[in-house]
Design an enzyme around this catalytic site. Structure first.
Site, PDB file in Angstrom:
ATOM      1  N   HIS A 209       0.818  -1.092   0.009  1.00 26.99           N
ATOM      2  CA  HIS A 209       0.055  -0.110  -0.112  1.00 26.99           C
ATOM      3  C   HIS A 209       0.888   1.283  -0.065  1.00 26.99           C
ATOM      4  CE1 HIS A 209       1.039  -0.160   4.336  1.00 26.99           C
ATOM      5  NE2 HIS A 209       0.657   1.078   4.249  1.00 26.99           N
TER       6      HIS A 209
HETATM    7  C1  UD1 Z   1      -2.436   5.182   6.091  1.00 29.54           C
HETATM    8  C2  UD1 Z   1      -0.847   5.634   6.710  1.00 29.54           C
HETATM    9  C3  UD1 Z   1       0.267   4.583   6.529  1.00 29.54           C
HETATM   10  C4  UD1 Z   1      -0.312   3.389   7.131  1.00 29.54           C
HETATM   11  C5  UD1 Z   1      -1.788   2.874   6.497  1.00 29.54           C
HETATM   12  C6  UD1 Z   1      -2.482   1.576   6.634  1.00 29.54           C
HETATM   13  C7  UD1 Z   1      -0.564   8.066   6.823  1.00 29.54           C
HETATM   14  C8  UD1 Z   1       0.323   8.950   6.135  1.00 29.54           C
HETATM   15  N1  UD1 Z   1      -0.484   6.967   6.166  1.00 29.54           N
HETATM   16  O1  UD1 Z   1      -1.924   5.348   4.660  1.00 29.54           O
HETATM   17  O2  UD1 Z   1       1.037   4.845   7.574  1.00 29.54           O
HETATM   18  O3  UD1 Z   1       0.778   2.302   6.971  1.00 29.54           O
HETATM   19  O4  UD1 Z   1      -2.596   3.988   6.663  1.00 29.54           O
HETATM   20  O5  UD1 Z   1      -3.352   1.190   6.072  1.00 29.54           O
HETATM   21  O6  UD1 Z   1      -1.296   8.281   7.720  1.00 29.54           O
HETATM   22  N2  UD1 Z   1      -9.328   4.594   1.917  1.00 29.54           N
HETATM   23  C9  UD1 Z   1     -10.592   4.104   1.734  1.00 29.54           C
HETATM   24  N3  UD1 Z   1     -11.300   3.338   3.162  1.00 29.54           N
HETATM   25  C10 UD1 Z   1     -10.603   3.658   4.153  1.00 29.54           C
HETATM   26  C11 UD1 Z   1      -9.325   4.444   4.183  1.00 29.54           C
HETATM   27  C12 UD1 Z   1      -8.832   4.759   2.856  1.00 29.54           C
HETATM   28  O7  UD1 Z   1     -11.251   3.865   0.775  1.00 29.54           O
HETATM   29  O8  UD1 Z   1     -11.208   3.106   5.183  1.00 29.54           O
HETATM   30  C13 UD1 Z   1      -8.729   5.257   0.611  1.00 29.54           C
HETATM   31  C14 UD1 Z   1      -8.656   6.759   0.687  1.00 29.54           C
HETATM   32  O9  UD1 Z   1      -9.850   7.093   0.149  1.00 29.54           O
HETATM   33  C15 UD1 Z   1      -7.329   6.914   0.115  1.00 29.54           C
HETATM   34  C16 UD1 Z   1      -6.539   5.870   0.176  1.00 29.54           C
HETATM   35  O10 UD1 Z   1      -7.536   4.638   0.795  1.00 29.54           O
HETATM   36  O11 UD1 Z   1      -7.620   7.363  -1.170  1.00 29.54           O
HETATM   37  C17 UD1 Z   1      -5.577   6.006   1.155  1.00 29.54           C
HETATM   38  O12 UD1 Z   1      -6.028   6.252   2.617  1.00 29.54           O
HETATM   39  P1  UD1 Z   1      -5.202   7.063   3.512  1.00 29.54           P
HETATM   40  O13 UD1 Z   1      -5.489   6.789   5.073  1.00 29.54           O
HETATM   41  O14 UD1 Z   1      -5.037   8.408   2.978  1.00 29.54           O
HETATM   42  O15 UD1 Z   1      -3.656   6.436   3.536  1.00 29.54           O
HETATM   43  P2  UD1 Z   1      -3.272   5.042   3.520  1.00 29.54           P
HETATM   44  O16 UD1 Z   1      -2.461   4.734   2.309  1.00 29.54           O
HETATM   45  O17 UD1 Z   1      -3.969   3.955   3.983  1.00 29.54           O
END
Ligand code: UD1
Length: 371
Positions: A209
């Protein structure tokens, strides 16, 4: 001690939940404090959040900030604005943040500017790669925390080298191992392997991820290529993170995984299901932080597709190896040909970290408020 200290525990994203759960369960038994769970809403999907609360026996959050996704600045600012309102309405005596996600840093800054003491659990980890958002979150959070609770000696050294006073640092061990031990019987008896039609130790678990791996079309395409090759040697179970799924669709790569014979794609799994897969797997291939630690504890070979790690003990003592897309196949072959690798469990990764944190917090609060 007659006063009941109000302690905020921040839960934001998937890797936080297994760090706050053992501590919440330990604090709730203490007569001197009232732990409250603050969910920032950074992760909000049922399988990224609710499933973990259920598996880890956590109650619904006391306060939900509902911040959701966005750019780094939007998410960080959103958490700061909402968390400040909570602190102004009823000030906690202490804030505990865990790990390195955006909400960790956002809540720490907000509390500190209101002169609320902050404790960082999993302090001191450094990848020395400042292109990682998590590294910035770690450095900022540690630089303003009052009580730094570390998992390993390298973390203590990093903090001391950054000028943090030794008296604020307490090595408590790895809290995630407490979650594993708390649920070990359920994890071991879960039997998820059979549901996937797999045999124990005859499959690998894959997770990706990190933006550096999945946000770039060429890099994600190379990952897909290599997974196809690995799947001809050993079956793969790949729970797909929402960010990765979005990118696979955007770059038109999802079909190549969906139609590969030896690859099983799933939605993100809950804690018990995921750990039940890991514990029965032969090899793990990942870019996660926490999985490097869990595999070290379980003695399962882990290949981390990154150039750096903030968790070096998983390499020096554990089963982790940093590898590249170009050489991961050779490493997989060497495990398949030669069998497992020797490893040791790092000191204080023993399932009793939460108890040590409780003592550290009680002493800190006593000294701060009774002097
Ligand atoms: C975040 C953390 C990372 C951790 C990871 C575990 C930061 C900078 N990054 O990254 O350290 O390893 O979580 O998962 O805080 N999304 C969904 N559903 C959700 C959550 C996210 O669809 O429940 C989508 C969002 O719309 C976004 C993408 O996933 O486009 C990334 O989510 P985000 O929480 O921004 O960062 P992660 O890559 O999950």
């Amino acid at each position: 001690m007659s006063k009941k200290y109000i302690i905020h525990l921040v839960a934001a994203a998937r890797p936080n939940f297994m760090k706050i759960a053992p501590l919440y369960h330990a604090l709730v038994k203490e007569p001197w404090c009232l732990p409250l769970i603050i969910h920032t809403g950074q992760h909000y999907d049922a399988n990224m959040s609710d499933a973990f609360f259920r598996d880890l026996n956590l109650p619904d959050p006391d306060i939900h900030l509902g911040v959701g996704s966005g750019t780094h600045a939007m998410q960080t600012a959103g958490v700061m604005i909402e968390y400040e309102k909570v602190c102004l309405e009823k000030r906690p005596d202490m804030l505990i943040v865990v790990g390195d996600v955006n909400s960790t840093m956002a809540c720490a800054i907000t509390a500190k500017k209101l002169c609320i003491p902050v404790s960082h659990l999993e302090a001191g980890l450094r990848s020395r790669d400042r292109t990682m958002p998590e590294e910035i979150n770690r450095i900022v959070t540690d630089s303003i925390s009052d009580l730094l609770l570390t998992p390993s000696p390298d973390a203590d050294e990093n903090l001391i080298n950054e000028g943090i006073s030794k008296s604020s640092i307490i090595r408590v061990g790895n809290i995630m191992i407490d979650s594993y031990e708390m649920l070990r019987e359920k994890i071991v008896s879960r039997g998820i392997t059979k549901e996937f039609g797999l045999s124990d130790k005859e499959f690998s678990v894959v997770t990706f991820h990190r933006p550096v791996n999945v946000d770039d079309a060429d890099s994600l395409s190379s990952i897909v290529d290599v997974l196809q090759k690995i799947s001809r040697r050993i079956k793969i179970v790949f729970p797909v993170h929402p960010r990765t799924r979005q990118r696979l669709i955007e770059f038109d790569l999802l079909g190549r995984l969906q139609f590969a014979d030896g690859i099983i794609l799933t939605e993100p799994l809950g804690y018990i299901d995921f750990m039940s897969l890991v514990v029965n797997s032969k090899i793990v291939i990942t870019d996660s932080g926490g999985i490097q630690e869990e595999t070290t504890y379980l003695g399962i070979p882990c290949f981390t597709i990154r150039e750096t790690t903030e968790r070096p003990v998983t390499i020096t003592q554990g089963t982790n190896k940093l590898v590249s897309i170009d050489n991961v196949l050779e490493h997989v072959d060497s495990i398949l040909n030669q069998g497992d690798i020797h490893s040791e469990r790092p000191d204080l990764w023993d399932g009793f970290t939460a108890g040590r944190v409780v003592v550290a917090l009680r002493d800190y609060l006593n000294n701060t408020f009774n002097n």
